[in-house]
Scaffold this motif. Structure first.
Motif, mmCIF file in Angstrom:
data_model
loop_
_atom_site.group_PDB
_atom_site.id
_atom_site.type_symbol
_atom_site.label_atom_id
_atom_site.label_comp_id
_atom_site.label_asym_id
_atom_site.label_seq_id
_atom_site.Cartn_x
_atom_site.Cartn_y
_atom_site.Cartn_z
ATOM 1 N N CYS A 59 -5.260 14.040 8.504
ATOM 2 C CA CYS A 59 -6.311 14.065 9.843
ATOM 3 C C CYS A 59 -7.489 14.978 9.569
ATOM 4 C CB CYS A 59 -5.389 14.567 11.042
ATOM 5 S SG CYS A 59 -4.200 13.337 11.286
ATOM 6 N N ASP A 60 -7.412 16.099 8.547
ATOM 7 C CA ASP A 60 -8.465 16.992 8.757
ATOM 8 C C ASP A 60 -8.933 17.197 7.310
ATOM 9 O OD1 ASP A 60 -8.537 17.610 11.515
ATOM 10 O OD2 ASP A 60 -6.632 18.889 11.036
ATOM 11 N N THR A 61 -8.645 16.257 6.371
ATOM 12 C CA THR A 61 -8.980 16.375 4.947
ATOM 13 C C THR A 61 -9.624 15.182 4.438
ATOM 14 O OG1 THR A 61 -7.006 17.852 4.582
ATOM 15 C CG2 THR A 61 -8.096 16.939 2.606
ATOM 16 N N ASP A 62 -10.647 15.094 3.661
ATOM 17 C CA ASP A 62 -11.213 14.027 2.976
ATOM 18 C C ASP A 62 -10.822 14.304 1.550
ATOM 19 O OD1 ASP A 62 -13.069 13.384 5.105
ATOM 20 O OD2 ASP A 62 -14.710 14.898 4.353
ATOM 21 N N GLN A 63 -10.747 13.051 0.772
ATOM 22 C CA GLN A 63 -9.921 13.053 -0.466
ATOM 23 C C GLN A 63 -10.828 12.081 -1.355
ATOM 24 O OE1 GLN A 63 -5.903 11.604 -0.172
ATOM 25 N NE2 GLN A 63 -5.397 12.407 -2.250
ATOM 26 N N PHE A 64 -10.750 12.392 -2.288
ATOM 27 C CA PHE A 64 -11.401 11.663 -3.610
ATOM 28 C C PHE A 64 -10.446 11.521 -4.671
ATOM 29 C CE2 PHE A 64 -13.318 11.715 -7.815
ATOM 30 C CZ PHE A 64 -14.557 10.758 -7.658
ATOM 31 N N LEU A 65 -9.873 10.305 -4.971
ATOM 32 C CA LEU A 65 -9.132 9.882 -6.160
ATOM 33 C C LEU A 65 -9.815 9.363 -7.210
ATOM 34 C CD1 LEU A 65 -6.471 8.153 -3.746
ATOM 35 C CD2 LEU A 65 -6.291 10.371 -4.969
ATOM 36 N N CYS A 66 -9.394 9.644 -8.395
ATOM 37 C CA CYS A 66 -10.154 9.022 -9.642
ATOM 38 C C CYS A 66 -9.183 8.540 -10.531
ATOM 39 C CB CYS A 66 -11.255 9.833 -10.109
ATOM 40 S SG CYS A 66 -12.082 9.146 -11.661
ATOM 41 N N VAL A 67 -8.964 7.446 -11.034
ATOM 42 C CA VAL A 67 -8.100 6.788 -11.692
ATOM 43 C C VAL A 67 -8.726 7.014 -13.405
ATOM 44 C CG1 VAL A 67 -6.932 4.924 -12.496
ATOM 45 C CG2 VAL A 67 -7.259 5.293 -10.294
ATOM 46 N N GLU A 68 -7.919 7.773 -14.079
ATOM 47 C CA GLU A 68 -8.270 8.128 -15.391
ATOM 48 C C GLU A 68 -7.936 6.931 -16.601
ATOM 49 O OE1 GLU A 68 -10.699 9.800 -16.945
ATOM 50 O OE2 GLU A 68 -11.036 11.177 -15.404
ATOM 51 N N SER A 69 -6.416 6.520 -16.272
ATOM 52 C CA SER A 69 -5.845 5.726 -17.013
ATOM 53 C C SER A 69 -4.850 4.903 -15.826
ATOM 54 C CB SER A 69 -5.388 6.170 -18.290
ATOM 55 O OG SER A 69 -4.148 6.982 -18.030
ATOM 56 N N GLY A 70 -4.677 3.626 -16.506
ATOM 57 C CA GLY A 70 -3.715 2.965 -15.745
ATOM 58 C C GLY A 70 -4.366 1.677 -14.805
ATOM 59 N N CYS A 71 -3.657 0.928 -14.062
ATOM 60 C CA CYS A 71 -3.816 0.156 -13.146
ATOM 61 C C CYS A 71 -3.260 0.281 -11.703
ATOM 62 C CB CYS A 71 -3.663 -1.199 -13.729
ATOM 63 S SG CYS A 71 -4.265 -2.743 -12.698
ATOM 64 N N ALA A 72 -4.109 0.302 -10.647
ATOM 65 C CA ALA A 72 -3.389 0.460 -9.140
ATOM 66 C C ALA A 72 -4.048 -0.328 -8.288
ATOM 67 C CB ALA A 72 -3.520 1.901 -8.866
ATOM 68 N N LEU A 73 -3.403 -0.503 -7.195
ATOM 69 C CA LEU A 73 -3.748 -1.268 -6.167
ATOM 70 C C LEU A 73 -4.267 0.048 -4.994
ATOM 71 C CD1 LEU A 73 -4.641 -3.744 -4.607
ATOM 72 C CD2 LEU A 73 -2.089 -3.737 -3.653
ATOM 73 N N ALA A 74 -5.195 0.080 -4.755
ATOM 74 C CA ALA A 74 -5.689 1.071 -3.587
ATOM 75 C C ALA A 74 -5.707 0.293 -2.151
ATOM 76 C CB ALA A 74 -7.028 1.676 -3.644
ATOM 77 N N VAL A 75 -4.842 0.837 -1.201
ATOM 78 C CA VAL A 75 -4.887 0.162 0.066
ATOM 79 C C VAL A 75 -5.215 1.113 1.047
ATOM 80 C CG1 VAL A 75 -2.962 -0.886 1.461
ATOM 81 C CG2 VAL A 75 -2.816 -0.928 -0.956
ATOM 82 N N THR A 76 -6.344 0.743 1.953
ATOM 83 C CA THR A 76 -6.649 1.684 3.150
ATOM 84 C C THR A 76 -6.553 1.019 4.189
ATOM 85 O OG1 THR A 76 -8.896 1.388 2.536
ATOM 86 C CG2 THR A 76 -7.908 3.130 1.369
ATOM 87 N N GLY A 77 -6.536 1.828 5.538
ATOM 88 C CA GLY A 77 -6.741 1.219 6.806
ATOM 89 C C GLY A 77 -6.839 2.124 7.765
ATOM 90 N N SER A 78 -7.238 1.932 9.188
ATOM 91 C CA SER A 78 -7.181 2.551 10.412
ATOM 92 C C SER A 78 -5.788 3.069 10.851
ATOM 93 C CB SER A 78 -8.031 2.035 11.270
ATOM 94 O OG SER A 78 -7.277 0.687 11.816
ATOM 95 N N CYS A 79 -4.743 2.370 10.525
ATOM 96 C CA CYS A 79 -3.341 2.848 11.002
ATOM 97 C C CYS A 79 -2.404 2.278 9.872
ATOM 98 C CB CYS A 79 -3.035 2.431 12.420
ATOM 99 S SG CYS A 79 -2.882 0.615 12.589
ATOM 100 N N ARG A 80 -1.319 3.128 10.034
ATOM 101 C CA ARG A 80 -0.272 2.493 8.897
ATOM 102 C C ARG A 80 0.061 1.118 8.918
ATOM 103 N NH1 ARG A 80 3.963 6.238 7.464
ATOM 104 N NH2 ARG A 80 5.268 5.434 5.763
ATOM 105 N N ASN A 81 0.105 0.480 9.928
ATOM 106 C CA ASN A 81 0.343 -1.150 10.110
ATOM 107 C C ASN A 81 -0.801 -2.038 9.956
ATOM 108 O OD1 ASN A 81 3.255 -0.417 10.490
ATOM 109 N ND2 ASN A 81 2.816 -0.152 12.725
#
Length: 141
Positions: A59-81
């Motif tokens: 709620c109070d933290t911005d986050q920066f994710l950087c993938v160095e190796s591997g393959c991922a699916l990034a999933v985001t949205g306004s609520c859990r559902n």
């Protein structure tokens, strides 16, 4: 300033220069706090094949994710559902997550996903080392 310490030691609050790619790729823990300051934190993550971070929101933290190796699916949205934004990410890709945004990072590859994360402000206690996702869940993060 140096980069001689291993990834199991939180190097904050002193200035440091590190080879972030080397530290990230050599990290074997689910989560290791590399540097924790008053306003910023850098953690290293190793997500096993088929694993994920788990749906979460800061709620109070911005986050920066950087993938160095591997393959991922990034999933985001306004609520859990309603996490409807899905993007495949590989080495060199970054995911920037504003505070209040639900997100997950799922390892869709066959090798461990190596990621570093920057939190502003810090999200985990100074010196955090969690060997597995279960350890992180038991710690409440």
């Amino acid at each position: 300033m140096n980069d001689s310490r291993c990834g199991n030691i939180d190097m904050g609050c002193k200035p440091v220069v590190v080879d972030i790619e080397r530290f990230t790729k050599s990290n074997q823990n689910y989560r290791t706090a590399l540097w924790t300051g008053e306003h910023l934190q850098v953690t290293l993550m190793c997500i096993p094949a088929g694993g994920d971070i788990g749906a979460e929101v800061h709620c109070d933290t911005d986050q920066f994710l950087c993938v160095e190796s591997g393959c991922a699916l990034a999933v985001t949205g306004s609520c859990r559902n309603q996490m409807n934004c899905r993007r495949k990410v590989t080495g060199g890709c970054a995911v920037i997550i504003p505070a209040g945004t639900w997100h997950n990072l799922v390892n869709i590859g066959n090798t461990p996903l190596k990621v570093y994360s920057i939190y502003a402000p810090p999200h985990h206690p100074f010196g955090t080392v969690q060997r597995t996702k279960k350890d992180a869940q038991c710690a409440g993060r």
